[in-house]
Design a protein around this motif. Structure first.
Motif, mmCIF file in Angstrom:
data_model
loop_
_atom_site.group_PDB
_atom_site.id
_atom_site.type_symbol
_atom_site.label_atom_id
_atom_site.label_comp_id
_atom_site.label_asym_id
_atom_site.label_seq_id
_atom_site.Cartn_x
_atom_site.Cartn_y
_atom_site.Cartn_z
ATOM 1 N N GLU A 76 0.730 -1.250 0.010
ATOM 2 C CA GLU A 76 -0.059 -0.013 -0.165
ATOM 3 C C GLU A 76 0.856 1.377 0.029
ATOM 4 O OE1 GLU A 76 -2.329 -0.617 3.509
ATOM 5 O OE2 GLU A 76 -3.656 -2.366 2.406
ATOM 6 N N PHE A 77 2.255 1.126 -0.399
ATOM 7 C CA PHE A 77 2.996 2.035 -0.294
ATOM 8 C C PHE A 77 2.702 3.481 -1.084
ATOM 9 C CE2 PHE A 77 4.367 0.250 -4.134
ATOM 10 C CZ PHE A 77 5.107 1.453 -4.882
ATOM 11 N N ASN A 78 1.957 3.135 -2.033
ATOM 12 C CA ASN A 78 1.664 4.169 -3.151
ATOM 13 C C ASN A 78 0.572 5.105 -2.675
ATOM 14 O OD1 ASN A 78 -0.310 2.263 -3.629
ATOM 15 N ND2 ASN A 78 0.631 1.960 -5.758
ATOM 16 N N THR A 79 -0.097 4.732 -1.402
ATOM 17 C CA THR A 79 -1.301 5.682 -0.807
ATOM 18 C C THR A 79 -0.447 6.834 -0.140
ATOM 19 O OG1 THR A 79 -1.272 4.332 1.186
ATOM 20 C CG2 THR A 79 -2.505 3.750 -0.544
ATOM 21 N N HIS A 80 0.966 6.965 -0.095
ATOM 22 C CA HIS A 80 1.815 7.783 0.467
ATOM 23 C C HIS A 80 2.421 8.667 -0.513
ATOM 24 C CE1 HIS A 80 0.953 6.157 4.409
ATOM 25 N NE2 HIS A 80 1.181 4.772 3.910
ATOM 26 N N ASP A 81 2.759 9.936 -0.468
ATOM 27 C CA ASP A 81 3.609 10.517 -1.217
ATOM 28 C C ASP A 81 5.136 10.511 -1.220
ATOM 29 O OD1 ASP A 81 3.873 11.896 1.177
ATOM 30 O OD2 ASP A 81 3.349 13.741 0.573
ATOM 31 N N GLU A 82 5.557 9.996 -0.077
ATOM 32 C CA GLU A 82 6.953 9.745 0.120
ATOM 33 C C GLU A 82 7.032 8.533 1.222
ATOM 34 O OE1 GLU A 82 11.222 11.960 1.287
ATOM 35 O OE2 GLU A 82 9.261 12.967 1.861
ATOM 36 N N VAL A 83 8.236 7.600 1.042
ATOM 37 C CA VAL A 83 8.454 6.724 1.689
ATOM 38 C C VAL A 83 9.803 6.843 2.517
ATOM 39 C CG1 VAL A 83 8.828 4.196 2.077
ATOM 40 C CG2 VAL A 83 6.993 5.002 0.459
ATOM 41 N N VAL A 84 9.969 6.848 3.352
ATOM 42 C CA VAL A 84 11.472 7.085 4.028
ATOM 43 C C VAL A 84 12.058 5.584 4.877
ATOM 44 C CG1 VAL A 84 12.951 8.293 5.394
ATOM 45 C CG2 VAL A 84 10.874 9.319 4.420
ATOM 46 N N LEU A 85 12.923 5.263 4.307
ATOM 47 C CA LEU A 85 13.555 4.030 4.860
ATOM 48 C C LEU A 85 14.566 4.473 5.868
ATOM 49 C CD1 LEU A 85 14.376 2.043 1.673
ATOM 50 C CD2 LEU A 85 12.444 2.057 2.960
ATOM 51 N N TRP A 86 14.648 4.038 7.192
ATOM 52 C CA TRP A 86 15.354 4.447 8.356
ATOM 53 C C TRP A 86 16.432 3.177 8.670
ATOM 54 C CZ3 TRP A 86 15.007 8.730 11.718
ATOM 55 C CH2 TRP A 86 13.915 9.631 11.222
ATOM 56 N N PHE A 87 17.718 3.200 8.381
ATOM 57 C CA PHE A 87 18.456 2.025 8.492
ATOM 58 C C PHE A 87 19.950 2.437 9.101
ATOM 59 C CE2 PHE A 87 15.368 0.229 5.859
ATOM 60 C CZ PHE A 87 14.887 -0.945 6.670
ATOM 61 N N GLU A 88 20.484 1.617 9.353
ATOM 62 C CA GLU A 88 21.979 1.752 9.929
ATOM 63 C C GLU A 88 22.926 0.839 9.519
ATOM 64 O OE1 GLU A 88 20.924 -0.829 13.894
ATOM 65 O OE2 GLU A 88 20.173 1.150 13.858
ATOM 66 N N HIS A 89 24.353 0.854 9.824
ATOM 67 C CA HIS A 89 25.329 0.316 9.158
ATOM 68 C C HIS A 89 25.516 -1.167 8.905
ATOM 69 C CE1 HIS A 89 26.795 0.445 13.142
ATOM 70 N NE2 HIS A 89 27.494 -0.385 13.057
ATOM 71 N N ASP A 90 25.046 -2.002 9.968
ATOM 72 C CA ASP A 90 25.323 -3.235 10.063
ATOM 73 C C ASP A 90 24.711 -4.307 9.294
ATOM 74 O OD1 ASP A 90 22.928 -3.750 11.499
ATOM 75 O OD2 ASP A 90 23.386 -2.663 13.232
ATOM 76 N N LEU A 91 25.018 -5.690 9.373
ATOM 77 C CA LEU A 91 24.534 -6.710 8.389
ATOM 78 C C LEU A 91 23.089 -7.012 8.631
ATOM 79 C CD1 LEU A 91 24.852 -8.903 6.318
ATOM 80 C CD2 LEU A 91 25.446 -10.319 8.116
ATOM 81 N N PHE A 92 22.472 -6.820 9.989
ATOM 82 C CA PHE A 92 21.178 -6.910 10.126
ATOM 83 C C PHE A 92 20.335 -5.881 9.327
ATOM 84 C CE2 PHE A 92 17.252 -5.726 12.550
ATOM 85 C CZ PHE A 92 16.767 -7.153 12.908
ATOM 86 N N ASP A 93 20.687 -4.728 9.330
ATOM 87 C CA ASP A 93 19.937 -3.592 8.841
ATOM 88 C C ASP A 93 20.476 -3.681 7.300
ATOM 89 O OD1 ASP A 93 19.213 -2.747 11.167
ATOM 90 O OD2 ASP A 93 19.040 -0.686 10.623
ATOM 91 N N GLN A 94 21.537 -3.843 6.866
ATOM 92 C CA GLN A 94 22.003 -3.778 5.403
ATOM 93 C C GLN A 94 21.245 -4.826 4.531
ATOM 94 O OE1 GLN A 94 23.890 -0.912 3.810
ATOM 95 N NE2 GLN A 94 23.263 -0.194 5.544
ATOM 96 N N SER A 95 21.092 -5.991 5.134
ATOM 97 C CA SER A 95 20.433 -7.020 4.262
ATOM 98 C C SER A 95 18.842 -6.675 4.401
ATOM 99 C CB SER A 95 20.619 -8.346 5.236
ATOM 100 O OG SER A 95 20.288 -8.573 6.501
ATOM 101 N N MET A 96 18.414 -6.023 5.341
ATOM 102 C CA MET A 96 16.791 -5.764 5.321
ATOM 103 C C MET A 96 16.766 -4.427 4.289
ATOM 104 S SD MET A 96 14.807 -4.495 8.440
ATOM 105 C CE MET A 96 15.411 -5.531 9.756
#
Length: 335
Positions: A76-96
């Protein structure tokens, strides 16, 4: 506006007036279990759910239900005008992050803008582990600092995810080396170190220990004597992996189980799940003689213990495995 974040702690803080819009916490542990180019396929999800329940204790039904709910919200992402991804440097986050970029690459964004906040440090925090360390006020200071995601980032993220899902680790190793400069100059500057850390989890050519097992046994030899101390020391030393407690208990248990344990945990035998022991966090942990021999390189962990482990799309099973990690060259090697 939709904000996709890496954990419940961050999600709850963002709801405290830090951002405007909706919050979607992406609840996955892509650093563990089998990985597929399309993890939402019925057979793929069934296998992944079964492995995560067996190894991390995540109930299959709970996992499957959570996946379907978050994927519905993602669609349903396109019901929003913007999608912001919040992530950090480690493998847990970078794989996500790689998975989400791979997924968005296959969508028609239309009028929805895709943006990324991707950080590896924060002023005043000496040992930055991640966004969960930050207060609401500190998170608020990041508002609007995200960068637009273009076709370049979508393609890089998709390539990383597909390499991560490949059963041949050389696919990832070659991608990292061939596109190292490109990654560093993009909005994905932490991907190289994170996925190189992923490859270093493979059993070593020297003694069959991956980087997590090696660091754990070294910590015990150095004086860490309880699961709690070990978790703290190992995750500090290997912060590039972003390893959570469930992942670490799995590693610790594998080292202590079976007929040839490398560690002894007080009160647990070769078949006991030490996590079920009362006060397991403060139980005493010690190296066995075999553990000391493996650390010294005079015995091989895989040869004596065998293994059953997934590293992205690579499944290593048994005592005679086809892939090892050569730390001297920083590359996986086929044996």
């Amino acid at each position: 506006m939709l904000h996709i974040v890496n954990g419940d702690s961050v999600g709850e803080k963002l709801k405290q007036g830090v951002v405007q819009g909706d919050i979607l916490v992406w609840r996955e542990v892509y650093s563990a279990g089998p990985i597929f180019a399309n993890p939402a396929g019925e057979k793929e999800r069934s296998l992944r759910a079964r492995v995560l329940e067996d190894t991390l204790g995540i109930p299959t039904g709970e996992y499957t239900k959570g996946c379907k709910e978050q994927e519905q919200r993602l669609r349903e992402f396109n019901t929003h005008d913007e999608v912001v991804l919040w992530f950090e440097h480690d493998l847990f986050d970078q794989s996500m992050l790689a998975y989400l970029l791979h997924w968005f690459k296959g969508q028609k964004l239309g009028n929805t803008k895709l943006s990324l906040l991707n950080i590896g440090e924060f002023p005043g925090i000496e040992r930055f582990h991640g966004l969960g360390q930050l207060s609401s006020e500190q998170l608020k200071s990041l508002y609007g600092t995200w960068r637009p995601v273009g076709q370049k980032e979508l393609e890089l993220g998709s390539d990383l995810w597909q390499a991560y899902a490949a059963p041949d680790p050389l696919v990832m190793a070659d991608l990292l080396e061939q596109r190292r400069t490109e990654l560093a100059a993009s909005a994905l500057p932490f991907a190289y170190a994170a996925f190189q850390g992923h490859l270093s989890r493979l059993p070593s050519v020297r003694n069959g220990l991956g980087i997590v097992e090696q660091t754990t046994l070294q910590a015990v030899r150095g004086g860490a004597s309880t699961p709690l101390e070990l978790f703290s020391q190992v995750t500090d030393n290997l912060h590039v992996l972003g390893m959570g407690d469930l992942e670490f208990w799995k590693v610790l248990g594998a080292l202590a189980r079976g007929a040839h344990p490398l560690l002894i945990i007080d009160g647990a035998d070769g078949s006991t799940d030490f996590r079920a022991l009362p006060g397991f966090l403060n139980r005493q942990v010690a190296l066995t003689e075999l553990g000391a021999q493996v650390l010294a390189g005079s015995a091989d962990r895989v040869a004596v213990q065998g293994m059953d482990e997934w590293y992205g799309g690579l499944h290593l099973l048994g005592h005679d495995i086809p892939w090892r990690w050569d730390s001297s060259n920083g590359m996986p090697v086929q044996v």
